[in-house]
Write a protein that holds these residues in place. Structure first.
Motif, short mmCIF file in Angstrom:
data_model
loop_
_atom_site.label_atom_id
_atom_site.label_comp_id
_atom_site.label_asym_id
_atom_site.label_seq_id
_atom_site.Cartn_x
_atom_site.Cartn_y
_atom_site.Cartn_z
N GLU A 4 0.98 -0.98 -0.06
CA GLU A 4 0.11 0.09 -0.01
C GLU A 4 0.96 1.37 0.04
O GLU A 4 0.56 2.29 -0.54
N ARG A 7 2.28 1.81 -3.33
CA ARG A 7 1.30 2.28 -4.50
C ARG A 7 1.11 3.89 -4.07
O ARG A 7 1.09 4.76 -5.10
N LEU A 8 1.12 4.01 -2.90
CA LEU A 8 0.53 5.56 -2.46
C LEU A 8 1.87 6.56 -3.09
O LEU A 8 1.89 7.37 -3.46
N ARG A 211 -7.04 13.11 -7.86
CA ARG A 211 -7.20 11.88 -7.34
C ARG A 211 -7.08 11.92 -5.69
O ARG A 211 -6.61 12.85 -5.41
N VAL A 213 -6.97 10.11 -2.11
CA VAL A 213 -6.57 8.97 -1.24
C VAL A 213 -7.02 9.24 0.07
O VAL A 213 -6.62 10.34 0.53
N GLU A 227 -9.63 6.91 -4.77
CA GLU A 227 -8.88 5.90 -5.54
C GLU A 227 -7.99 4.74 -4.84
O GLU A 227 -7.92 3.76 -5.17
N MET A 228 -7.99 5.34 -3.52
CA MET A 228 -7.24 4.31 -2.64
C MET A 228 -7.69 4.77 -1.32
O MET A 228 -7.53 5.79 -0.82
N VAL A 230 -6.90 3.54 2.79
CA VAL A 230 -5.95 2.92 3.63
C VAL A 230 -6.56 2.88 5.26
O VAL A 230 -6.49 4.19 5.71
#
Ligand code: NAD
Length: 252
Positions: A4, A7-8, A211, A213, A227-228, A230
């Motif tokens: 993760e 990816r970030l 985007r 997150v 988009e993501m 966590v």
């Protein structure tokens, strides 16, 4: 968490104008409780206490609670999440931090461009003439059992933190929206995204194509736009992101 984080870090490295939007959750690891989280302040103080209506009705009671809870957090230290966010700015990736917090910990961690949407713990402000007085002095008066008044006009002083039902400071709001318009990535950290109008900022940026997150322990109403997502502790996760980003940038 490593995947993760990688990816970030990749998303951050691709971005041209990343901004960070933070809430009380970024400071819980510094020992400051949030409002709505599992050990949030709402379990001890009912939310209506920090509305402007309640303050006007019972100013001394609210001043006392404010002094007891918020003022006592002045000794808090930035945690690894604040430090990681400051490092992202130092690396040239994050251009601004927009915070709902009043604790000043982003600045203490070294973040330079910090937009405080809900005021801070440095000042008290006169409700009649707007004159500002050091919060320390006002709190001292409260601790002597008295309401603090303006040295200029005698009006009632209020902590210069935004209470529920009050408008946000114009200049901070304007700057935050300017950042949201420039942003191609918004990283939300530790916010339930339920306090408006602040929460409109990441939403606005997202709707303009940035985007989104979200790093937060619990789900938020904007999860469907992200988009993501966590679900980890910011102070444990963000330092990993910095490490991965430094690798991508060839720094270690
Ligand atoms: P909130 O209390 O509504 O939500 C905080 C969120 O952070 C929760 O969803 C929780 O799950 C999450 N969280 C808690 N600890 C975390 C961690 N270690 N890592 C990742 N996520 C974590 O907070 P909010 O959205 O900021 O809104 C509350 C309002 O109260 C804001 O206006 C804020 O300014 C104010 N407030 C400020 C402080 C402060 O200055 N430190 C403290 C309490 C409340």
């Amino acid at each position: 968490p490593r995947d993760e984080a990688r990816r970030l870090a990749g998303l951050l490295a691709e971005s041209r104008h990343a901004i960070v939007f933070t809430g009380a959750g970024v400071s819980t690891e510094s020992g400051i409780p949030d409002f709505r989280g599992p050990s949030g302040l709402w379990r001890r103080i009912p939310p209506e206490v920090f509305t402007i209506e309640y303050f006007l009705e019972r100013p001394l009671e609210v001043w006392r609670l404010f002094s007891e809870f918020f003022y006592s957090f002045r000794g808090a230290k930035p945690n690894p999440a604040h430090l990681a966010i400051a490092r992202l700015e130092e690396l040239g990736v994050v251009k601004a931090v927009i915070t709902q917090n009043i604790d000043g910990l982003h600045q203490a961690a070294g973040s330079r461009k910090v937009i405080e949407l809900h005021g801070n713990l440095r000042w008290a402000r006169c409700m009649s003439c707007g004159h500002k007085v050091a919060l320390d002095d006002a709190v001292e008066t409260v601790r002597r059992g008295q309401l603090p008044h303006c040295p200029r006009c005698g009006g009632l002083l209020k902590p210069d933190a935004v209470f529920f039902g009050e408008p946000l400071p114009d200049d901070a709001l304007e700057e935050a929206f300017r950042e949201a318009r420039s942003a191609d990535l918004v990283l939300v950290v530790g916010s339930s995204l339920t306090v408006y109008p602040a929460a409109y900022i990441p939403e606005y940026a997202r709707r303009r194509g940035a985007r989104l997150v979200i790093v937060n322990l619990e789900p938020t109403p904007l999860d469907n736009l992200a988009e993501m997502i966590v679900h980890r502790k910011a102070g444990e996760f963000l330092p990993l992101v910095v490490k991965e980003l430094e690798k991508i940038l060839g720094l270690n």
